[in-house]
Design a protein around this motif. Structure first.
Motif, PDB file in Angstrom:
ATOM      1  N   LYS A 143       1.327 -36.546-109.830  1.00 53.01           N
ATOM      2  CA  LYS A 143       2.407 -37.409-109.347  1.00 53.01           C
ATOM      3  C   LYS A 143       3.319 -36.667-108.386  1.00 53.01           C
ATOM      4  O   LYS A 143       3.730 -37.174-107.356  1.00 53.01           O
ATOM      5  N   SER A 144       3.584 -35.428-108.817  1.00 52.09           N
ATOM      6  CA  SER A 144       4.482 -34.655-107.943  1.00 52.09           C
ATOM      7  C   SER A 144       3.815 -34.371-106.606  1.00 52.09           C
ATOM      8  O   SER A 144       4.470 -34.368-105.576  1.00 52.09           O
ATOM      9  N   ASN A 145       2.480 -34.130-106.647  1.00 52.18           N
ATOM     10  CA  ASN A 145       1.783 -33.906-105.388  1.00 52.18           C
ATOM     11  C   ASN A 145       1.846 -35.124-104.496  1.00 52.18           C
ATOM     12  O   ASN A 145       1.996 -35.042-103.295  1.00 52.18           O
ATOM     13  N   THR A 146       1.701 -36.298-105.148  1.00 52.03           N
ATOM     14  CA  THR A 146       1.771 -37.536-104.368  1.00 52.03           C
ATOM     15  C   THR A 146       3.131 -37.705-103.723  1.00 52.03           C
ATOM     16  O   THR A 146       3.255 -38.066-102.557  1.00 52.03           O
ATOM     17  N   VAL A 147       4.156 -37.391-104.487  1.00 54.60           N
ATOM     18  CA  VAL A 147       5.522 -37.490-103.939  1.00 54.60           C
ATOM     19  C   VAL A 147       5.723 -36.501-102.811  1.00 54.60           C
ATOM     20  O   VAL A 147       6.307 -36.792-101.793  1.00 54.60           O
ATOM     21  N   HIS A 148       5.172 -35.240-103.028  1.00 55.49           N
ATOM     22  CA  HIS A 148       5.334 -34.199-102.024  1.00 55.49           C
ATOM     23  C   HIS A 148       4.656 -34.570-100.709  1.00 55.49           C
ATOM     24  O   HIS A 148       5.188 -34.374 -99.627  1.00 55.49           O
ATOM     25  N   LEU A 149       3.469 -35.142-100.835  1.00 55.97           N
ATOM     26  CA  LEU A 149       2.754 -35.555 -99.630  1.00 55.97           C
ATOM     27  C   LEU A 149       3.489 -36.652 -98.892  1.00 55.97           C
ATOM     28  O   LEU A 149       3.547 -36.672 -97.674  1.00 55.97           O
ATOM     29  N   SER A 150       4.041 -37.549 -99.675  1.00 52.91           N
ATOM     30  CA  SER A 150       4.750 -38.646 -99.027  1.00 52.91           C
ATOM     31  C   SER A 150       6.002 -38.163 -98.315  1.00 52.91           C
ATOM     32  O   SER A 150       6.381 -38.675 -97.276  1.00 52.91           O
ATOM     33  N   ARG A 151       6.632 -37.093 -98.866  1.00 52.42           N
ATOM     34  CA  ARG A 151       7.818 -36.555 -98.197  1.00 52.42           C
ATOM     35  C   ARG A 151       7.469 -35.879 -96.884  1.00 52.42           C
ATOM     36  O   ARG A 151       8.214 -35.903 -95.929  1.00 52.42           O
ATOM     37  N   LYS A 152       6.311 -35.195 -96.829  1.00 54.36           N
ATOM     38  CA  LYS A 152       5.902 -34.549 -95.589  1.00 54.36           C
ATOM     39  C   LYS A 152       5.693 -35.547 -94.470  1.00 54.36           C
ATOM     40  O   LYS A 152       5.849 -35.232 -93.301  1.00 54.36           O
ATOM     41  N   GLN A 153       5.322 -36.727 -94.823  1.00 55.96           N
ATOM     42  CA  GLN A 153       5.043 -37.727 -93.793  1.00 55.96           C
ATOM     43  C   GLN A 153       6.309 -38.307 -93.182  1.00 55.96           C
ATOM     44  O   GLN A 153       6.273 -38.901 -92.131  1.00 55.96           O
ATOM     45  N   VAL A 154       7.464 -38.080 -93.836  1.00 53.79           N
ATOM     46  CA  VAL A 154       8.734 -38.622 -93.330  1.00 53.79           C
ATOM     47  C   VAL A 154       9.464 -37.519 -92.572  1.00 53.79           C
ATOM     48  O   VAL A 154       9.671 -36.421 -93.091  1.00 53.79           O
ATOM     49  N   LYS A 155       9.836 -37.691 -91.322  1.00 51.35           N
ATOM     50  CA  LYS A 155      10.556 -36.711 -90.513  1.00 51.35           C
ATOM     51  C   LYS A 155      12.004 -36.630 -90.980  1.00 51.35           C
ATOM     52  O   LYS A 155      12.701 -37.644 -91.043  1.00 51.35           O
ATOM     53  N   PRO A 156      12.443 -35.407 -91.341  1.00 49.23           N
ATOM     54  CA  PRO A 156      13.819 -35.291 -91.816  1.00 49.23           C
ATOM     55  C   PRO A 156      14.805 -35.473 -90.681  1.00 49.23           C
ATOM     56  O   PRO A 156      14.552 -35.135 -89.538  1.00 49.23           O
ATOM     57  N   SER A 157      15.932 -35.973 -90.986  1.00 49.36           N
ATOM     58  CA  SER A 157      17.013 -36.133 -90.002  1.00 49.36           C
ATOM     59  C   SER A 157      17.934 -34.932 -90.108  1.00 49.36           C
ATOM     60  O   SER A 157      18.157 -34.405 -91.184  1.00 49.36           O
ATOM     61  N   SER A 158      18.457 -34.410 -88.947  1.00 48.29           N
ATOM     62  CA  SER A 158      19.323 -33.238 -88.928  1.00 48.29           C
ATOM     63  C   SER A 158      20.444 -33.429 -87.934  1.00 48.29           C
ATOM     64  O   SER A 158      20.294 -34.088 -86.914  1.00 48.29           O
ATOM     65  N   LEU A 159      21.583 -32.785 -88.232  1.00 51.76           N
ATOM     66  CA  LEU A 159      22.719 -32.851 -87.309  1.00 51.76           C
ATOM     67  C   LEU A 159      22.525 -31.918 -86.127  1.00 51.76           C
ATOM     68  O   LEU A 159      23.166 -32.047 -85.094  1.00 51.76           O
ATOM     69  N   TYR A 160      21.674 -30.878 -86.245  1.00 57.81           N
ATOM     70  CA  TYR A 160      21.429 -29.912 -85.169  1.00 57.81           C
ATOM     71  C   TYR A 160      19.960 -29.877 -84.847  1.00 57.81           C
ATOM     72  O   TYR A 160      19.123 -29.670 -85.716  1.00 57.81           O
ATOM     73  N   SER A 161      19.637 -30.039 -83.574  1.00 62.96           N
ATOM     74  CA  SER A 161      18.252 -29.982 -83.117  1.00 62.96           C
ATOM     75  C   SER A 161      18.136 -28.876 -82.078  1.00 62.96           C
ATOM     76  O   SER A 161      18.758 -28.950 -81.015  1.00 62.96           O
ATOM     77  N   ARG A 162      17.402 -27.791 -82.372  1.00 59.77           N
ATOM     78  CA  ARG A 162      17.277 -26.648 -81.475  1.00 59.77           C
ATOM     79  C   ARG A 162      16.332 -26.976 -80.331  1.00 59.77           C
ATOM     80  O   ARG A 162      15.209 -27.432 -80.576  1.00 59.77           O
ATOM     81  N   PRO A 163      16.764 -26.683 -79.046  1.00 56.98           N
ATOM     82  CA  PRO A 163      15.876 -26.998 -77.924  1.00 56.98           C
ATOM     83  C   PRO A 163      14.695 -26.047 -77.890  1.00 56.98           C
ATOM     84  O   PRO A 163      14.774 -24.899 -78.340  1.00 56.98           O
ATOM     85  N   SER A 164      13.637 -26.478 -77.308  1.00 49.63           N
ATOM     86  CA  SER A 164      12.444 -25.650 -77.207  1.00 49.63           C
ATOM     87  C   SER A 164      12.640 -24.578 -76.135  1.00 49.63           C
ATOM     88  O   SER A 164      13.506 -24.688 -75.269  1.00 49.63           O
TER      89      SER A 164
END
Length: 493
Positions: free
Chosen positions: A73-94
């Motif tokens: 179950k935890s693996n399923t949850v973990h995989l599902s979290r990887k598929q969602v892009k986290p939101s951040s207040l700071y985005s470092r330029p390339s």
């Protein structure tokens, strides 16, 4: 057929199921088996349990069922979290974006410089301000120092100097040493590289070294104003070798500080290329080495006269104007400037002027130069006034041959109003007829003594004696008191 359905495992992270199957034979009967595996209850919570395993051997089919574990179950949850892009207040330029931004900013700075008339071609690879505003600040500061766009184009790398980190600390240090602000503009035009220097690492050690050469602290700023390039020299390089060589040929160690104060450019002269060839050439001309050393003590700037460009051509010109070769050493010793000026035009002009005053033969002009080589630099206006005075007071071609003027050309160097006219009046009252040398070649006290004579002796009418080279090599009164008496100069003998 034997079946081992379960093996107990102590480590919860690993489950092994072993089965040993013999060779299969096909019969009409169908073999089926069911096995139930049991595990401790605590293991079920952590690693899950297999509850049912079904295998159909005859039909080559197998099935198993298991109870899903908490870890799955935890693996399923973990995989599902990887598929969602986290939101951040700071985005470092390339890195690529940062590089593009730097290139764009530099292009703006370059365009700004071109508009001002500054050519930025040499600035590639140099760290520059990222904004036009900071670059404007640097250029404004340089303008306040008196530097023009032309000056900046002569050394565009100055734009890499920060106002606060480089320029201000260096200028403050120079000001504290005593370098006058009024000289900053010319100082920086001659040596703009000083703005890159570190006060502690680069500048202060050079100043300390100059003080060690007996240059007085009050003279240090004058030395730097005359020759700012000295701040870029290595301490154990050209500076030390040039001073050592001069001491070796006879320049008094006590005079070194004064010599360098008068002409600090010596510190940048290479011994093998400049100083030594110059000394050896004069020595070959007939001037003793010690006499050359005394000339350098009095007029150190003669070392800056280009040997090939000026010295040799000037001596050739003297011979061309009927100066005897044997007289060249005496001429140079009396008036060293004669080997450093643009001589030939002066010789032509002075010869024409003297010929307009008296009937002068070509060889006579050579004699005039031998007796007083300074005549090549005298003002034409002054010489004409002196000649007019001679004609007006009775020294004329009819009364007295003006070869006396050839014998005593120093007449042109005496003040007409302060010396010549007053003495001439006194002699006229006495009824004396004297030579120019008798009239002028003495102090005021000696002249008063002469006026007490009833007659003028012939030996006193003779002209001044010729220059004595030995007068340059007389022992110096301060040599015995030298702080460096024990040092040996044999290596330069």
């Amino acid at each position: 057929m034997k079946i081992r359905s379960c093996v107990g495992i102590t480590k919860p992270s690993l489950l092994l199921v072993h089965s040993e199957l013999p060779a299969l034979t096909f019969h009409k009967t169908k073999l089926t088996w069911t096995s139930t595996l049991r595990f401790p209850s605590n293991y079920e919570r952590t690693s899950g349990s297999v509850t049912r395993f079904h295998c159909n051997v005859a039909g080559r089919t197998g099935a198993s069922t298991s109870v899903s574990s908490s870890s799955s179950k935890s693996n399923t949850v973990h995989l599902s979290r990887k598929q969602v892009k986290p939101s951040s207040l700071y985005s470092r330029p390339s890195l690529s974006n940062m590089k593009k931004e730097r290139i764009a900013n530099r292009a703006k700075v370059y365009e700004f410089l071109r508009v001002l008339g500054i050519i930025p071609d040499e600035l590639d690879g140099l760290e520059l301000p990222v904004t036009v505003e900071v670059m404007q600040e640097r250029i404004d500061f340089l303008h306040k120092l008196g530097l023009t766009i032309e000056d900046i184009n002569n050394y565009p790398l100055v734009l890499g100097c920060s106002v606060k980190k480089n320029m201000i600390p260096v200028l403050d240090y120079l000001g504290k040493l005593g370098v006058r602000k009024s000289t900053f503009t010319e100082f920086l035009r001659r040596y703009p590289q000083v703005l890159h220097a570190s006060v502690v690492v680069d500048l202060a050690p050079v100043v300390k070294y100059l003080q060690g050469l007996d240059i007085k602290p009050n003279d240090i700023p004058r030395v730097l104003e005359k020759y700012p390039e000295v701040l870029g020299f290595k301490l154990e390089g050209t500076m030390s070798t040039s001073v050592a060589y001069l001491v070796g040929i006879g320049v008094s160690r006590r005079e070194v500080g004064g010599v360098l104060t008068k002409y600090p450019e010596i510190l940048g002269m290479r011994v093998g290329r400049v100083i030594k060839p110059f000394v050896e050439y004069l020595e070959g001309l007939g001037i003793p080495r010690l006499a050359i050393a005394r000339l350098i003590e009095k007029r150190p700037h003669i070392l800056g006269f280009g040997l090939e460009e000026r010295v040799k051509p000037n001596l050739a010109s003297l011979l061309e104007f009927n100066v005897r070769k044997a007289s060249l050493p005496s001429i140079v010793a009396q008036y060293p400037e004669i080997i450093g000026i643009d001589l030939k035009p002066k010789l032509l002009g002075q010869r024409s002027l003297i010929q307009s005053i008296i009937d002068l033969e070509p060889e006579d002009f050579g004699t005039v130069v031998e007796k007083m080589p300074q005549i090549v630099s005298l003002s034409n206006t002054s010489m004409v006034k002196h000649a007019d005075f001679l004609k007006g007071c009775g020294f004329s071609l009819q009364q007295r041959p003006l070869d006396d003027l050839v014998a005593f050309p120093a007449f042109f160097t005496y003040g007409l109003e302060s010396t010549i006219k007053p003495r001439d009046k006194i002699v006229a009252k006495k009824g004396f007829k004297c030579s120019l040398s008798w009239l002028l070649n003495c102090s005021d006290e000696k002249f008063k003594d002469r006026l007490n004579y009833d007659t003028i002796e012939m030996e006193e009418m003779e002209t001044m004696p010729s220059f004595d080279m030995n007068s340059l090599m007389e022992p110096r009164s301060d040599e015995s008191d030298s702080d460096y008496e024990e040092d040996s100069d044999d290596e330069y003998a």
